[in-house]
Motif scaffolding. Structure first.
Motif, PDB file in Angstrom:
ATOM      1  N   THR A   1      30.772 -46.895 -68.201  1.00  0.00           N
ATOM      2  CA  THR A   1      29.329 -47.771 -68.723  1.00  0.00           C
ATOM      3  C   THR A   1      28.018 -47.182 -68.796  1.00  0.00           C
ATOM      4  OG1 THR A   1      30.553 -49.375 -69.225  1.00  0.00           O
ATOM      5  CG2 THR A   1      28.199 -50.027 -70.663  1.00  0.00           C
ATOM      6  N   ALA A   2      27.374 -46.956 -67.924  1.00  0.00           N
ATOM      7  CA  ALA A   2      26.256 -46.851 -67.406  1.00  0.00           C
ATOM      8  C   ALA A   2      25.857 -45.030 -66.777  1.00  0.00           C
ATOM      9  CB  ALA A   2      25.660 -47.250 -65.802  1.00  0.00           C
ATOM     10  N   CYS A   3      26.544 -44.219 -66.598  1.00  0.00           N
ATOM     11  CA  CYS A   3      27.042 -42.826 -66.708  1.00  0.00           C
ATOM     12  C   CYS A   3      27.113 -42.449 -67.869  1.00  0.00           C
ATOM     13  CB  CYS A   3      27.726 -42.400 -65.478  1.00  0.00           C
ATOM     14  SG  CYS A   3      27.505 -42.902 -63.562  1.00  0.00           S
ATOM     15  N   ALA A   4      28.005 -42.337 -68.261  1.00  0.00           N
ATOM     16  CA  ALA A   4      28.661 -42.780 -69.759  1.00  0.00           C
ATOM     17  C   ALA A   4      26.813 -42.714 -70.700  1.00  0.00           C
ATOM     18  CB  ALA A   4      29.574 -42.806 -70.273  1.00  0.00           C
ATOM     19  N   GLU A   5      26.067 -43.540 -70.924  1.00  0.00           N
ATOM     20  CA  GLU A   5      24.835 -43.617 -71.520  1.00  0.00           C
ATOM     21  C   GLU A   5      24.096 -42.816 -70.816  1.00  0.00           C
ATOM     22  OE1 GLU A   5      24.449 -45.052 -74.308  1.00  0.00           O
ATOM     23  OE2 GLU A   5      26.195 -46.003 -74.764  1.00  0.00           O
ATOM     24  N   PHE A   6      23.098 -42.541 -69.611  1.00  0.00           N
ATOM     25  CA  PHE A   6      22.706 -42.563 -69.275  1.00  0.00           C
ATOM     26  C   PHE A   6      22.916 -40.683 -68.785  1.00  0.00           C
ATOM     27  CE2 PHE A   6      19.921 -40.836 -65.850  1.00  0.00           C
ATOM     28  CZ  PHE A   6      18.889 -41.114 -65.687  1.00  0.00           C
ATOM     29  N   THR A   7      24.742 -40.622 -69.059  1.00  0.00           N
ATOM     30  CA  THR A   7      24.427 -38.900 -69.415  1.00  0.00           C
ATOM     31  C   THR A   7      24.077 -38.204 -70.304  1.00  0.00           C
ATOM     32  OG1 THR A   7      26.377 -38.886 -67.753  1.00  0.00           O
ATOM     33  CG2 THR A   7      26.324 -37.124 -69.081  1.00  0.00           C
ATOM     34  N   SER A   8      24.077 -39.249 -71.164  1.00  0.00           N
ATOM     35  CA  SER A   8      23.829 -39.069 -73.450  1.00  0.00           C
ATOM     36  C   SER A   8      22.785 -39.005 -73.305  1.00  0.00           C
ATOM     37  CB  SER A   8      25.053 -40.132 -73.541  1.00  0.00           C
ATOM     38  OG  SER A   8      24.136 -39.573 -74.895  1.00  0.00           O
ATOM     39  N   TYR A   9      21.553 -39.391 -72.510  1.00  0.00           N
ATOM     40  CA  TYR A   9      20.376 -39.818 -72.896  1.00  0.00           C
ATOM     41  C   TYR A   9      20.083 -38.636 -72.190  1.00  0.00           C
ATOM     42  CZ  TYR A   9      16.109 -40.572 -70.664  1.00  0.00           C
ATOM     43  OH  TYR A   9      14.496 -40.438 -70.449  1.00  0.00           O
ATOM     44  N   ALA A  10      20.380 -38.504 -70.795  1.00  0.00           N
ATOM     45  CA  ALA A  10      19.789 -37.176 -69.822  1.00  0.00           C
ATOM     46  C   ALA A  10      20.498 -35.956 -69.612  1.00  0.00           C
ATOM     47  CB  ALA A  10      19.320 -37.716 -68.264  1.00  0.00           C
TER      48      ALA A  10
END
Length: 150
Positions: free
Chosen positions: A15-24
């Motif tokens: 969850t954290a990696c998917a959202e952060f990858t999307s953002y960054a």
């Protein structure tokens, strides 16, 4: 680490990696696209993220909170890290529901050839809250990893 810790690590990490990858990594590229392609990409990503994140984000909250509450050998820094992690996931989910989801619902209805005049402002607002929740999720995941590694 027990089964609860293992499954929490996987789900919260995804969850954290998917959202952060999307953002960054993804959204900086999307912002450079022409209007029509930008909107179509956003609408397409809502179809994929919209299938999994309504499940994974609340499950991450439940798992991180359960791990903090029900694991043995809770001590000072471990306990603080576990509850802080759960708090980060909880806050990110609340922000998502209050701010990002309503904008997402609007974007799904847009005509890419004729979007609302304020479409860029809505995307900027969405991105502002995306940045906050992405950092919260990443920090929550790091805190969770820290709590299971001590």
């Amino acid at each position: 680490m027990d089964f609860l810790g293992f499954i929490t690590l996987i789900i919260a990490g995804f969850t954290a990696c998917a959202e952060f990858t999307s953002y960054a990594l993804v959204h900086p590229v999307i912002r450079q696209l022409p209007q029509k392609q930008h909107i179509r990409f956003e609408q397409g990503s809502l179809k994929t993220y919209g299938l999994i994140m309504p499940i994974f984000m609340p499950v991450s909250v439940i798992l991180t909170l359960s791990f903090a509450l029900f694991t043995k050998e809770l001590g000072g820094i471990e306990l603080t890290s576990r509850f802080s992690s759960a708090g980060m996931f909880t806050l990110a989910t609340i922000i998502t529901i209050i701010y990002n989801v309503p904008i997402n619902k609007e974007i799904q209805q847009w005509d890419a050839d004729n979007p609302p005049t304020d479409w860029e402002e809505k995307r900027k607002r969405w991105m502002f809250f995306q940045s906050i929740r992405s950092w919260l999720l990443l920090i929550g995941f790091v805190l969770f990893c820290f709590s299971v590694s001590i």
